[in-house]
Structure formats: C-alpha cells, structure tokens
Design a protein around this motif. Sequence first.
Motif, PDB file in Angstrom:
ATOM      1  N   SER A  35      12.576   5.215 -16.674  1.00  0.00           N
ATOM      2  CA  SER A  35      12.698   6.664 -16.819  1.00  0.00           C
ATOM      3  C   SER A  35      11.395   7.322 -16.425  1.00  0.00           C
ATOM      4  O   SER A  35      10.386   6.671 -16.219  1.00  0.00           O
ATOM      5  CB  SER A  35      13.055   7.049 -18.252  1.00  0.00           C
ATOM      6  N   SER A  36      11.447   8.633 -16.359  1.00  0.00           N
ATOM      7  CA  SER A  36      10.291   9.395 -15.912  1.00  0.00           C
ATOM      8  C   SER A  36       9.124   9.320 -16.877  1.00  0.00           C
ATOM      9  O   SER A  36       8.014   9.637 -16.507  1.00  0.00           O
ATOM     10  CB  SER A  36      10.695  10.856 -15.712  1.00  0.00           C
ATOM     11  N   THR A  37       9.378   8.926 -18.121  1.00  0.00           N
ATOM     12  CA  THR A  37       8.274   8.877 -19.079  1.00  0.00           C
ATOM     13  C   THR A  37       7.612   7.512 -19.121  1.00  0.00           C
ATOM     14  O   THR A  37       6.661   7.308 -19.844  1.00  0.00           O
ATOM     15  CB  THR A  37       8.766   9.216 -20.498  1.00  0.00           C
ATOM     16  N   ASP A  38       8.148   6.574 -18.347  1.00  0.00           N
ATOM     17  CA  ASP A  38       7.558   5.235 -18.353  1.00  0.00           C
ATOM     18  C   ASP A  38       6.080   5.284 -18.022  1.00  0.00           C
ATOM     19  O   ASP A  38       5.660   6.026 -17.143  1.00  0.00           O
ATOM     20  CB  ASP A  38       8.228   4.362 -17.297  1.00  0.00           C
ATOM     21  N   THR A  39       5.320   4.459 -18.704  1.00  0.00           N
ATOM     22  CA  THR A  39       3.935   4.260 -18.297  1.00  0.00           C
ATOM     23  C   THR A  39       3.923   3.138 -17.284  1.00  0.00           C
ATOM     24  O   THR A  39       4.460   2.061 -17.532  1.00  0.00           O
ATOM     25  CB  THR A  39       3.060   3.887 -19.499  1.00  0.00           C
ATOM     26  N   GLN A  40       3.325   3.399 -16.154  1.00  0.00           N
ATOM     27  CA  GLN A  40       3.224   2.371 -15.133  1.00  0.00           C
ATOM     28  C   GLN A  40       1.850   1.727 -15.197  1.00  0.00           C
ATOM     29  O   GLN A  40       0.834   2.411 -15.234  1.00  0.00           O
ATOM     30  CB  GLN A  40       3.471   2.977 -13.756  1.00  0.00           C
ATOM     31  N   TYR A  41       1.852   0.421 -15.192  1.00  0.00           N
ATOM     32  CA  TYR A  41       0.624  -0.363 -15.227  1.00  0.00           C
ATOM     33  C   TYR A  41       0.416  -0.967 -13.849  1.00  0.00           C
ATOM     34  O   TYR A  41       1.289  -1.659 -13.334  1.00  0.00           O
ATOM     35  CB  TYR A  41       0.717  -1.444 -16.298  1.00  0.00           C
ATOM     36  N   PHE A  42      -0.756  -0.710 -13.299  1.00  0.00           N
ATOM     37  CA  PHE A  42      -1.011  -1.088 -11.918  1.00  0.00           C
ATOM     38  C   PHE A  42      -1.772  -2.406 -11.811  1.00  0.00           C
ATOM     39  O   PHE A  42      -2.609  -2.741 -12.648  1.00  0.00           O
ATOM     40  CB  PHE A  42      -1.830   0.013 -11.212  1.00  0.00           C
ATOM     41  N   GLY A  43      -1.472  -3.122 -10.746  1.00  0.00           N
ATOM     42  CA  GLY A  43      -2.231  -4.303 -10.395  1.00  0.00           C
ATOM     43  C   GLY A  43      -3.471  -3.925  -9.599  1.00  0.00           C
ATOM     44  O   GLY A  43      -3.692  -2.754  -9.308  1.00  0.00           O
ATOM     45  N   PRO A  44      -4.275  -4.927  -9.223  1.00  0.00           N
ATOM     46  CA  PRO A  44      -5.520  -4.659  -8.502  1.00  0.00           C
ATOM     47  C   PRO A  44      -5.312  -4.310  -7.037  1.00  0.00           C
ATOM     48  O   PRO A  44      -6.231  -3.822  -6.381  1.00  0.00           O
ATOM     49  CB  PRO A  44      -6.296  -5.969  -8.640  1.00  0.00           C
ATOM     50  N   GLY A  45      -4.113  -4.579  -6.529  1.00  0.00           N
ATOM     51  CA  GLY A  45      -3.825  -4.244  -5.138  1.00  0.00           C
ATOM     52  C   GLY A  45      -4.080  -5.371  -4.165  1.00  0.00           C
ATOM     53  O   GLY A  45      -4.811  -6.331  -4.457  1.00  0.00           O
ATOM     54  N   THR A  46      -3.462  -5.246  -3.015  1.00  0.00           N
ATOM     55  CA  THR A  46      -3.718  -6.117  -1.866  1.00  0.00           C
ATOM     56  C   THR A  46      -4.283  -5.258  -0.758  1.00  0.00           C
ATOM     57  O   THR A  46      -3.661  -4.272  -0.356  1.00  0.00           O
ATOM     58  CB  THR A  46      -2.427  -6.806  -1.379  1.00  0.00           C
ATOM     59  N   ARG A  47      -5.459  -5.633  -0.299  1.00  0.00           N
ATOM     60  CA  ARG A  47      -6.099  -4.893   0.792  1.00  0.00           C
ATOM     61  C   ARG A  47      -5.655  -5.505   2.106  1.00  0.00           C
ATOM     62  O   ARG A  47      -6.021  -6.627   2.419  1.00  0.00           O
ATOM     63  CB  ARG A  47      -7.600  -4.955   0.658  1.00  0.00           C
ATOM     64  N   LEU A  48      -4.836  -4.776   2.859  1.00  0.00           N
ATOM     65  CA  LEU A  48      -4.342  -5.246   4.153  1.00  0.00           C
ATOM     66  C   LEU A  48      -5.116  -4.575   5.272  1.00  0.00           C
ATOM     67  O   LEU A  48      -5.221  -3.349   5.319  1.00  0.00           O
ATOM     68  CB  LEU A  48      -2.847  -4.923   4.296  1.00  0.00           C
TER      69      LEU A  48
END
Lengths: 115, 116
Positions: free
Chosen positions: B100-113
């Motif tokens: 849902s729109s209220t979800d907290t999203q937890y991000f990873g460190p990313g992939t640098r391409l």
Amino acid sequence: AQSVTQLGSHVSVSEGALVLLRCNYSSSVPPYLFWYVQYPNQGLQLLLKYTTGATLVKGINGFEAEFKKSETSFHLTKPSAHMSDAAEYFCAVSDLRSNTGKLIFGQGTTLQVKP
Amino acid sequence: KAGVTQTPRYLIKTRGQQVTLSCSPISGHRSVSWYQQTPGQGLQFLFEYFSETQRNKGNFPGRFSGRQFSNSRSEMNVSTLELGDSALYLCASSSKPSGSSTDTQYFGPGTRLTVL
C-alpha cells in the motif's frame, strides 16, 4: 499528477547551526510523505514519514518535519547540524493513484556541513 | 534482521550486452521495487513486484524487465545496453501483505552499472 520539488540542490551550514531542507509537493489528495538520506556509495535510509495524524513528525538522528497542508510543504529540520549529517537528502511522495509502494522523489538536496 | 542485499555491487558492461541484477529483500517482505538513479534524471521508478506479480511499472522501454521468485527475491534485466543506462540501480522491499501507499520501503545499497 503528483510531484515533489526540493528547493535548493545544495545547502551549506556550519556545524551546530540549524538545518532546513525544503520540500513542496503537488497532490490532489492527502499525500503520504517521506524523507530519505543517502550517504556516498550507499542506498537510501528512511529518516521519517508522514501518513496521517500528528503533522509534526520526528525521525532518526534528531531530524523532524512538519506537514503543512495549506503550504503544501514538508520541510525537514534539525536544530543543530553535525558533521555526520553531510549527505544527500530526498523528499518523496507515495503514488496514491496506484496504491502501491511506488515513490515519486524530488531531485535531492546535498547538505554540506562546515566545521 | 538482515537488510536488503543487492548483487553485484559494481558492474561494467559494453553497449549491446545484457545484464541481470539481483535483489534479496528483507526476510518476510513480499514487495520489491526497483529504481534507477542518475545525476540527470534523479530517482525514477522502474517496477514493483508483489508475490511474483508485477503490480506497477514505470516509464522505461521494454529493454528493462524484471521478475520475482517464490522466495521474494527479484531480478531485473536490461537487454541491449546503451550508454545512458549507466546508473545506480536501487532495490527496495516493504512488508505489508497487501502492499500500500503507506508502506515503508527499505532500500539496498544499489548496483552501480557502468556501460562503456
């Protein structure tokens, strides 16, 4: 369509000074708003979020933000800057049309903290 | 609890090649979203998966695709790479079963391409 505008791509403050990062949003319905911080070579970390209820939201690391519907703003503040606060900050709004977790981000503000 | 992990962290490819990036969400999270971050365009939503189904898709060409497995791990694929695909690709997971729109999203460190 929903959108987010962050005023000032770079903000510089002295250590111990007030931090104020500005965010204005555009939304036809009450928005859900978020502030994230990104340190170099890292992902995004949630600082705080507003969904409903109290308009003054307290987050981690001493940050807080106030939702002001009349001004369509969600500015981020911290009373006293620390060197470790130097990072990029992103304001985001949920895409309520899709009712999923999709976030619409502002362009980001780089905070520089001078000793 | 372990956070969102993304592999690889760095990747160098040449134009025309294809690439697959992987994301493992936080244990128990069933929603995975992907974002592209570039200096010029900022953070842009690619797509979101929930229980192996694509729930939402951003405005990217068909060269960008993704999938989610039964264990909630997700992959995104970019075919026929272009120089402009050079970016940090971020994955985020969230926990609410319905998404849902209220979800907290937890991000990873990313992939640098980097595309050469």
